[in-house]
Design a protein around this motif. Structure first.
Motif, PDB file in Angstrom:
ATOM      1  N   LEU A  64       0.807  -1.224   0.000  1.00 57.36           N
ATOM      2  CA  LEU A  64       0.000   0.000   0.000  1.00 57.36           C
ATOM      3  C   LEU A  64       0.841   1.276   0.000  1.00 57.36           C
ATOM      4  N   ASN A  65       2.177   1.098   0.008  1.00 62.00           N
ATOM      5  CA  ASN A  65       3.104   2.236   0.021  1.00 62.00           C
ATOM      6  C   ASN A  65       2.829   3.166   1.209  1.00 62.00           C
ATOM      7  N   VAL A  66       2.637   2.564   2.369  1.00 58.11           N
ATOM      8  CA  VAL A  66       2.353   3.318   3.589  1.00 58.11           C
ATOM      9  C   VAL A  66       3.637   4.019   4.041  1.00 58.11           C
ATOM     10  N   PRO A  67       3.598   5.324   4.286  1.00 58.95           N
ATOM     11  CA  PRO A  67       4.798   6.051   4.714  1.00 58.95           C
ATOM     12  C   PRO A  67       5.322   5.546   6.062  1.00 58.95           C
ATOM     13  N   GLY A  69       6.434   5.311   9.708  1.00 56.05           N
ATOM     14  CA  GLY A  69       5.936   5.960  10.917  1.00 56.05           C
ATOM     15  C   GLY A  69       4.436   6.104  10.989  1.00 56.05           C
ATOM     16  N   THR A  70       3.720   5.520  10.031  1.00 55.03           N
ATOM     17  CA  THR A  70       2.262   5.647  10.048  1.00 55.03           C
ATOM     18  C   THR A  70       1.596   4.285   9.880  1.00 55.03           C
ATOM     19  N   HIS A  71       0.391   4.198  10.360  1.00 53.31           N
ATOM     20  CA  HIS A  71      -0.482   3.033  10.180  1.00 53.31           C
ATOM     21  C   HIS A  71       0.155   1.701  10.577  1.00 53.31           C
ATOM     22  N   TYR A  72       0.779   1.684  11.742  1.00 51.11           N
ATOM     23  CA  TYR A  72       1.375   0.441  12.224  1.00 51.11           C
ATOM     24  C   TYR A  72       0.329  -0.634  12.495  1.00 51.11           C
ATOM     25  N   GLU A  73      -0.922  -0.218  12.652  1.00 56.72           N
ATOM     26  CA  GLU A  73      -1.979  -1.190  12.891  1.00 56.72           C
ATOM     27  C   GLU A  73      -2.163  -2.134  11.700  1.00 56.72           C
ATOM     28  N   LEU A  74      -1.664  -1.757  10.532  1.00 52.42           N
ATOM     29  CA  LEU A  74      -1.756  -2.618   9.353  1.00 52.42           C
ATOM     30  C   LEU A  74      -0.662  -3.683   9.324  1.00 52.42           C
ATOM     31  N   CYS A  75       0.377  -3.482  10.096  1.00 55.51           N
ATOM     32  CA  CYS A  75       1.553  -4.355  10.070  1.00 55.51           C
ATOM     33  C   CYS A  75       1.281  -5.666  10.797  1.00 55.51           C
ATOM     34  N   ARG A  76       1.777  -6.755  10.251  1.00 53.37           N
ATOM     35  CA  ARG A  76       1.647  -8.082  10.865  1.00 53.37           C
ATOM     36  C   ARG A  76       2.674  -8.285  11.979  1.00 53.37           C
ATOM     37  N   SER A  77       3.734  -7.498  11.978  1.00 52.07           N
ATOM     38  CA  SER A  77       4.862  -7.746  12.880  1.00 52.07           C
ATOM     39  C   SER A  77       4.720  -7.089  14.242  1.00 52.07           C
ATOM     40  N   VAL A  78       5.407  -7.685  15.195  1.00 50.54           N
ATOM     41  CA  VAL A  78       5.632  -7.098  16.513  1.00 50.54           C
ATOM     42  C   VAL A  78       7.035  -6.500  16.444  1.00 50.54           C
ATOM     43  N   HIS A  79       7.168  -5.244  16.873  1.00 54.68           N
ATOM     44  CA  HIS A  79       8.466  -4.562  16.786  1.00 54.68           C
ATOM     45  C   HIS A  79       9.482  -5.195  17.733  1.00 54.68           C
ATOM     46  N   SER A  80      10.750  -5.035  17.385  1.00 55.32           N
ATOM     47  CA  SER A  80      11.823  -5.653  18.168  1.00 55.32           C
ATOM     48  C   SER A  80      11.844  -5.150  19.605  1.00 55.32           C
ATOM     49  N   GLU A  81      11.590  -3.849  19.795  1.00 54.74           N
ATOM     50  CA  GLU A  81      11.594  -3.301  21.154  1.00 54.74           C
ATOM     51  C   GLU A  81      10.493  -3.947  21.984  1.00 54.74           C
ATOM     52  N   ALA A  82       9.315  -4.098  21.383  1.00 50.13           N
ATOM     53  CA  ALA A  82       8.190  -4.728  22.084  1.00 50.13           C
ATOM     54  C   ALA A  82       8.516  -6.178  22.413  1.00 50.13           C
ATOM     55  N   ASN A  83       9.099  -6.895  21.474  1.00 54.80           N
ATOM     56  CA  ASN A  83       9.451  -8.298  21.735  1.00 54.80           C
ATOM     57  C   ASN A  83      10.477  -8.426  22.851  1.00 54.80           C
ATOM     58  N   ALA A  84      11.454  -7.511  22.894  1.00 59.10           N
ATOM     59  CA  ALA A  84      12.447  -7.547  23.975  1.00 59.10           C
ATOM     60  C   ALA A  84      11.786  -7.241  25.317  1.00 59.10           C
ATOM     61  N   ILE A  85      10.879  -6.272  25.337  1.00 54.12           N
ATOM     62  CA  ILE A  85      10.187  -5.906  26.582  1.00 54.12           C
ATOM     63  C   ILE A  85       9.285  -7.042  27.054  1.00 54.12           C
ATOM     64  N   ILE A  86       8.570  -7.657  26.139  1.00 49.51           N
ATOM     65  CA  ILE A  86       7.682  -8.773  26.477  1.00 49.51           C
ATOM     66  C   ILE A  86       8.457  -9.921  27.125  1.00 49.51           C
ATOM     67  N   SER A  87       9.717 -10.095  26.701  1.00 51.83           N
ATOM     68  CA  SER A  87      10.520 -11.228  27.167  1.00 51.83           C
ATOM     69  C   SER A  87      11.272 -10.964  28.469  1.00 51.83           C
ATOM     70  N   ALA A  88      11.089  -9.806  29.061  1.00 49.29           N
ATOM     71  CA  ALA A  88      11.826  -9.459  30.282  1.00 49.29           C
ATOM     72  C   ALA A  88      10.861  -9.107  31.405  1.00 49.29           C
ATOM     73  N   SER A  89      11.357  -9.231  32.633  1.00 50.80           N
ATOM     74  CA  SER A  89      10.544  -8.784  33.766  1.00 50.80           C
ATOM     75  C   SER A  89      10.833  -7.300  34.006  1.00 50.80           C
ATOM     76  N   ARG A  90       9.829  -6.593  34.477  1.00 50.01           N
ATOM     77  CA  ARG A  90       9.993  -5.148  34.680  1.00 50.01           C
ATOM     78  C   ARG A  90      11.106  -4.836  35.670  1.00 50.01           C
ATOM     79  N   LYS A  91      11.238  -5.628  36.714  1.00 49.22           N
ATOM     80  CA  LYS A  91      12.287  -5.348  37.703  1.00 49.22           C
ATOM     81  C   LYS A  91      13.681  -5.421  37.085  1.00 49.22           C
ATOM     82  N   ASP A  92      13.837  -6.247  36.046  1.00 52.09           N
ATOM     83  CA  ASP A  92      15.125  -6.325  35.364  1.00 52.09           C
ATOM     84  C   ASP A  92      15.325  -5.190  34.367  1.00 52.09           C
ATOM     85  N   MET A  93      14.236  -4.537  33.955  1.00 50.07           N
ATOM     86  CA  MET A  93      14.355  -3.453  32.978  1.00 50.07           C
ATOM     87  C   MET A  93      14.527  -2.082  33.619  1.00 50.07           C
TER      88      MET A  93
END
Length: 162
Positions: A64-67, A69-93
């Protein structure tokens, strides 16, 4: 023998992590480090159990040639930062550093002006991460204090940086 500085050492590891990414548009690798210990890693890819864009050979945002920084809701992927955060406990972060590297999977070049999206910024803030270090070149990087994102809240102006 000259040793690699620690920031580039961890950025090199994040760059290796991004090689697992499955996004056809941008691959990112993130690692969270606290007290010189890697807490978690993450790369850009579809949620567990779902087919990856690299497997189906299609990216809806690219199609769709989405610019950037926009319309991330269309993306199938989970971002790397989110995946790293999901895999850690808050006390360690709390008080940790997130190292981030982005590459274009086609050109195999570093993403210019790479930065977390506004959604990932919010997760980084809530995780208690203190700094984000982003690779610009093989040896150069930017250090961002997360407190600056809190003090200069770009979500209030509608001009969030990506």
């Amino acid at each position: 023998m000259e040793r690699r500085d620690k920031n580039n050492y961890y950025l090199d590891i994040a760059e290796t992590v991004l090689e697992r990414g499955t996004c056809l548009r941008r691959n990112y690798g993130s690692i969270i480090v606290k007290n010189d210990e890697i807490v978690s890693t993450g790369y850009t890819g579809s949620p567990r159990g779902r087919k990856n864009c690299s497997d189906i050979g299609s990216c809806i945002r690219k199609k769709l040639n989405v610019p950037r920084g926009t319309h991330y809701e269309l993306c199938r992927s989970v971002h790397s930062e989110a995946n790293a955060i999901i895999s850690a406990s808050r006390k360690d972060m709390i008080g940790s550093t997130l190292f981030l590297v982005g590459k274009d999977p086609t050109a195999k070049k570093l993403v210019e002006n790479a930065a977390p999206c506004s959604m990932c910024k919010r997760m980084i803030i809530n995780a208690g991460i203190e700094k984000v270090i982003i690779r610009d070149t093989k040896d150069e990087y930017r250090i961002i204090k997360v407190s600056e994102w809190i003090e200069n809240d770009d979500s209030l102006t509608g001009n969030a940086e990506y």
